[in-house]
Write a protein that holds these residues in place. Structure first.
Motif, PDB file in Angstrom:
ATOM      1  N   HIS A 113       0.903  -1.270   0.165  1.00  0.00           N
ATOM      2  CA  HIS A 113       0.061  -0.263  -0.060  1.00  0.00           C
ATOM      3  C   HIS A 113       0.751   1.252   0.143  1.00  0.00           C
ATOM      4  O   HIS A 113       0.497   2.493  -0.097  1.00  0.00           O
ATOM      5  CB  HIS A 113      -0.951   0.247   1.153  1.00  0.00           C
ATOM      6  N   ALA A 114       2.151   1.136  -0.267  1.00  0.00           N
ATOM      7  CA  ALA A 114       3.039   2.380  -0.319  1.00  0.00           C
ATOM      8  C   ALA A 114       2.898   3.219  -1.362  1.00  0.00           C
ATOM      9  O   ALA A 114       2.271   2.849  -2.458  1.00  0.00           O
ATOM     10  CB  ALA A 114       4.347   2.011  -0.256  1.00  0.00           C
ATOM     11  N   THR A 115       2.798   4.332  -1.110  1.00  0.00           N
ATOM     12  CA  THR A 115       2.635   5.527  -1.956  1.00  0.00           C
ATOM     13  C   THR A 115       4.104   6.459  -2.281  1.00  0.00           C
ATOM     14  O   THR A 115       3.919   7.098  -2.974  1.00  0.00           O
ATOM     15  CB  THR A 115       1.562   6.537  -1.604  1.00  0.00           C
ATOM     16  N   LEU A 116       4.911   6.216  -1.348  1.00  0.00           N
ATOM     17  CA  LEU A 116       6.344   6.698  -1.347  1.00  0.00           C
ATOM     18  C   LEU A 116       7.193   5.771  -1.505  1.00  0.00           C
ATOM     19  O   LEU A 116       7.308   4.734  -0.769  1.00  0.00           O
ATOM     20  CB  LEU A 116       6.562   7.628  -0.112  1.00  0.00           C
ATOM     21  N   SER A 117       8.436   6.148  -1.986  1.00  0.00           N
ATOM     22  CA  SER A 117       9.681   5.235  -2.086  1.00  0.00           C
ATOM     23  C   SER A 117      10.344   5.512  -0.729  1.00  0.00           C
ATOM     24  O   SER A 117      10.003   6.218   0.149  1.00  0.00           O
ATOM     25  CB  SER A 117      10.645   5.813  -3.338  1.00  0.00           C
ATOM     26  N   VAL A 118      11.387   4.634  -0.447  1.00  0.00           N
ATOM     27  CA  VAL A 118      12.014   4.902   0.717  1.00  0.00           C
ATOM     28  C   VAL A 118      12.746   6.190   0.806  1.00  0.00           C
ATOM     29  O   VAL A 118      12.883   6.843   1.774  1.00  0.00           O
ATOM     30  CB  VAL A 118      12.995   3.641   1.029  1.00  0.00           C
ATOM     31  N   ARG A 124      11.363  13.183   3.363  1.00  0.00           N
ATOM     32  CA  ARG A 124       9.941  13.862   3.887  1.00  0.00           C
ATOM     33  C   ARG A 124      10.340  14.039   5.236  1.00  0.00           C
ATOM     34  O   ARG A 124       9.858  15.057   5.860  1.00  0.00           O
ATOM     35  CB  ARG A 124       8.741  13.036   3.489  1.00  0.00           C
ATOM     36  N   LYS A 125      10.719  13.245   6.049  1.00  0.00           N
ATOM     37  CA  LYS A 125      11.123  13.179   7.489  1.00  0.00           C
ATOM     38  C   LYS A 125      11.931  14.242   7.915  1.00  0.00           C
ATOM     39  O   LYS A 125      12.186  14.697   8.887  1.00  0.00           O
ATOM     40  CB  LYS A 125      11.733  11.640   7.838  1.00  0.00           C
ATOM     41  N   LYS A 126      13.049  14.507   6.936  1.00  0.00           N
ATOM     42  CA  LYS A 126      14.033  15.754   7.209  1.00  0.00           C
ATOM     43  C   LYS A 126      13.462  17.207   7.424  1.00  0.00           C
ATOM     44  O   LYS A 126      12.601  17.646   7.192  1.00  0.00           O
ATOM     45  CB  LYS A 126      15.161  15.637   6.242  1.00  0.00           C
TER      46      LYS A 126
END
Length: 126
Positions: A113-118, A124-126
């Motif tokens: 169900h991922a919509t983002l690559s790792v 995004r977390k940065k």
């Protein structure tokens, strides 16, 4: 050689099969949690007999609250899988919603169900 912009119909079908399998298991687990929460699996008198064991009641309440949290997480997981099925039907499945590039197959097999690559998720977390 041009970079792929979407997965082939065969690959999408493969992902659909994986998702449907995970969805069936997730729904089964969710239904089981709900039966426990609604006390549908037992014929005991735990919910009607008077008890004066305050510590046991507190423990039972905590266990029920934890089960409610698990059920909520499971429901969110189910919704994510169902949304992934919609993306498969729209042929937009596996496309990173930030970069527009394909999410690697390995990631989608692990987290269908991922919509983002790792990489996007870490950025995004940065």
């Amino acid at each position: 050689m041009t970079e792929k912009t979407r997965y082939s119909d065969e690959e999408l079908q493969e992902f659909k099969d994986i998702i449907n399998e995970k969805l069936a298991l997730a729904k089964r687990d969710y239904d089981q949690m709900m039966r426990v929460l609604m006390n549908q699996d037992g014929n005991d008198v735990d919910d009607t007999s008077p008890t004066y064991k305050t510590l046991e009641e507190g423990s039972a309440t905590q266990t029920k609250e934890e089960l409610i949290q698990l059920a909520n997480r499971q429901q969110k997981f189910i919704q994510g899988l169902e949304a992934a099925l919609v993306r498969i039907e729209n042929k937009t499945y596996g496309i990173d919603r930030i970069t527009g590039k394909l999410i690697p197959k390995e990631r989608l097999k692990a987290v269908p169900h991922a919509t983002l690559s790792v990489e996007s998720k870490q950025n995004r977390k940065k």
